[in-house]
Write a protein that holds these residues in place. Structure first.
Motif, mmCIF file in Angstrom:
data_model
loop_
_atom_site.group_PDB
_atom_site.id
_atom_site.type_symbol
_atom_site.label_atom_id
_atom_site.label_comp_id
_atom_site.label_asym_id
_atom_site.label_seq_id
_atom_site.Cartn_x
_atom_site.Cartn_y
_atom_site.Cartn_z
ATOM 1 N N LEU A 1 128.971 -58.843 -7.436
ATOM 2 C CA LEU A 1 128.724 -60.136 -7.415
ATOM 3 C C LEU A 1 128.993 -60.983 -8.587
ATOM 4 N N ARG B 1 132.497 -61.782 -7.740
ATOM 5 C CA ARG B 1 132.615 -63.129 -6.935
ATOM 6 C C ARG B 1 132.322 -64.200 -7.489
ATOM 7 N N GLN B 2 131.422 -64.227 -8.398
ATOM 8 C CA GLN B 2 130.880 -65.582 -8.911
ATOM 9 C C GLN B 2 131.723 -66.035 -10.184
ATOM 10 N N HIS C 1 135.368 -67.099 -9.039
ATOM 11 C CA HIS C 1 135.052 -68.320 -8.143
ATOM 12 C C HIS C 1 135.071 -69.667 -9.231
ATOM 13 N N LYS D 1 138.211 -71.911 -9.145
ATOM 14 C CA LYS D 1 137.920 -73.164 -8.540
ATOM 15 C C LYS D 1 137.715 -74.341 -9.774
ATOM 16 N N SER E 1 130.477 -75.660 -12.386
ATOM 17 C CA SER E 1 130.990 -74.409 -12.016
ATOM 18 C C SER E 1 129.718 -73.241 -11.946
ATOM 19 N N ASP F 1 127.717 -73.699 -8.779
ATOM 20 C CA ASP F 1 128.405 -73.424 -7.421
ATOM 21 C C ASP F 1 128.511 -71.864 -7.540
ATOM 22 N N ALA F 2 128.725 -71.220 -8.619
ATOM 23 C CA ALA F 2 128.800 -69.795 -8.834
ATOM 24 C C ALA F 2 127.430 -69.032 -8.646
ATOM 25 N N ALA G 1 125.339 -70.033 -6.420
ATOM 26 C CA ALA G 1 124.980 -70.115 -5.058
ATOM 27 C C ALA G 1 125.911 -69.138 -4.199
ATOM 28 N N ILE G 2 126.507 -68.335 -4.721
ATOM 29 C CA ILE G 2 127.399 -67.241 -4.231
ATOM 30 C C ILE G 2 126.648 -66.207 -4.187
ATOM 31 N N THR G 3 126.462 -65.567 -3.002
ATOM 32 C CA THR G 3 125.492 -64.128 -2.888
ATOM 33 C C THR G 3 126.324 -62.843 -2.815
#
Ligand SMILES: Cc1cc2nc3c(=O)[nH]c(=O)nc-3n(C[C@H](O)[C@H](O)[C@H](O)COP(=O)(O)OP(=O)(O)OC[C@H]3O[C@@H](n4cnc5c(N)ncnc54)[C@H](O)[C@@H]3O)c2cc1C
Length: 407
Positions: free
Chosen positions: A338, A341-342, A345, A349, A399, A402-403, A405-407
């Motif tokens: 995770l 991923r976070q 991103h 982005k 940033s 949004d990060a 919110a990534i699970t």
């Protein structure tokens, strides 16, 4: 589950990201050893702007209130048109009072922060920082990583539960972990020139952070404290592909660059000058088993907007929270995916997208596009709602949101 007996995380690199990540891990009860190749905290004249989002994180570690009096509080930043010598737009963080805990950026050189973290917190036990220890290799198995270290007394191998590569853009850790560093390198380089001359006496429109757009040669101009009363102004300019480092570093050429933007009688005194390559790259993964990457070892970007170190510190804090849970047995180690991923991103982005856009804005040559860009910037700054939204993004709060919110 209790902390595994003798569990230890090795952090490679005592730059700002390594030191903050190590401190955050240690605060969560994780024993950390930091290996730094240099014999003492390196004096790096690179990052100097700490954004409000990062000040909030450092505050959780008890650092922010200590460094505020040592740096310079910068409330506003301005975009200037060099051709007409006018201010295109100002973004003033006073507008964020009530929303940002620290409605300002702190101008504070990274080398001062890393040195003070090492001096104040490293204790040789649970938070052990070893200088003159260069990591030269890594081998990982399912339950540990063997770290090869070269030190003055000879080579040693240290066993760690996890290794975090905070060893900068040329990361040895990233290479040994077999992680690709995807992206590109700009053909031009940047030159940074520091002068003790008070440039503000030449231009009443200057604030502590300034971005000058120019179709031929843009400039960023920032104030830092330096080491002497009066401080230093640091100017960054592009060096085109056709110009050699030798020419760019010639005193006559340095003077020409400064005089073009800040004309004055007599020569500028300079304190330091560096030319460096500029890259936009992100590691294909921030995790390879028990090896993790954070900061410049995981992503590089151009410095316009001051996002590299800030984004790196955000990595370090995010990773420390997750890794401490894994080490304390409160979470499965898939939590480290995770992190990847976070923070990947956020790097791709936000930091990559924003810094590439910032550079384009500075260097735009087409007069029609320039005018359009300026109009948009002016409109954004003039409306409090859009100005707030711009400042949230520039300070990297978007940033983080949004990060998260990534699970
Ligand atoms: C001119 C300029 C201005 C900048 N301004 C800003 C700004 O205002 N704000 C911002 O956010 N960012 C800025 N940046 C970017 C910022 O400097 C970097 O993002 C930041 O230094 C990254 O920190 P780090 O700890 O990841 O890596 P580094 O600062 O590169 O530290 C890496 C450390 O690892 C050590 N090391 C390397 N290899 C090994 C090894 N094998 N074993 C042991 N130790 C090793 C190195 O000696 C070093 O101390 C700027 C960059 C430049 C060039």
């Amino acid at each position: 589950m209790a902390l595994k007996k003798n569990a230890r995380v090795v952090v490679v690199g005592a730059g700002p990201v390594g030191m903050v990540c190590a401190l955050a891990l240690n605060r969560r009860g994780v024993p950390v050893t930091v290996f730094e190749a240099e014999p003492e905290p390196p004096v790096e004249q690179r990052a100097a702007t700490i954004h409000p989002s990062t000040l909030e994180m450092l505050d959780e570690l008890g650092v922010t209130q200590k460094i505020i009096p040592l740096g310079m509080v910068s409330t506003a930043y301005r975009f200037h048109d060099r051709v007409t010598n006018t201010v295109v737009a100002e973004f003033n963080l006073d507008l964020m009072k009530g929303e940002f805990r620290f409605p300002f950026a702190l101008q504070y050189e990274q080398y001062k922060m890393t040195a003070s973290l090492a001096a104040e917190y490293a204790n040789g036990g649970d938070f052990d920082v070893r200088f003159s220890h260069a990591v030269t290799g890594l081998t990982q198995t399912a339950d540990h990583v063997d770290v090869e270290v070269s030190m003055p007394e000879g080579p040693i191998t240290v066993r760690a539960d996890y290794v975090i590569g905070c060893d900068g853009g040329r990361s040895t850790v990233r290479k040994f972990a077999g992680v690709e560093f995807e992206g590109f390198t700009y053909p031009e380089r940047f030159i940074k020139i520091a002068t003790p001359f008070d440039v503000a006496t030449l231009n009443p429109n200057l604030v502590l952070r300034n971005y000058f757009s120019d179709p031929n040669e843009w400039c960023n101009l920032f104030k830092v404290r330096g080491e002497e009363p009066g401080g230093l102004w640091r100017a960054i300019f592009p060096v085109q592909e056709r110009e050699s480092d030798e020419t760019a570093l010639d005193p006559g050429r340095i003077e020409e660059r400064l005089q073009k933007f800040f004309p004055k009688p007599g020569r500028f005194e300079t304190k330091y000058v560096n030319v460096y390559g500029v890259h936009q790259r992100v590691a294909s993964s921030f995790r390879a088993g028990r090896v993790l990457l954070a900061g410049d070892s995981a992503h590089l970007n151009n410095p316009i907007g001051g996002m590299g170190m800030n984004g790196g510190i955000h990595d370090g804090i995010n990773l420390a929270e997750k890794l401490a849970k894994v080490i304390h047995g409160e979470a499965n180690d898939s939590l480290l995916d995770l992190y990847d991923r976070q923070r990947r991103h956020a790097a791709v982005k936000y930091v990559q997208a924003q810094t590439i856009a910032n550079k384009r804005l500075m260097e735009e040559r087409d007069l029609v596009v320039r005018r359009k860009n300026f109009d948009e910037l002016r409109k954004t700054a003039d409306n409090p709602e859009t100005a707030r939204s711009y400042m949230r993004r520039a300070a990297l709060f978007d940033s983080l949101r949004d990060a998260a919110a990534i699970t």
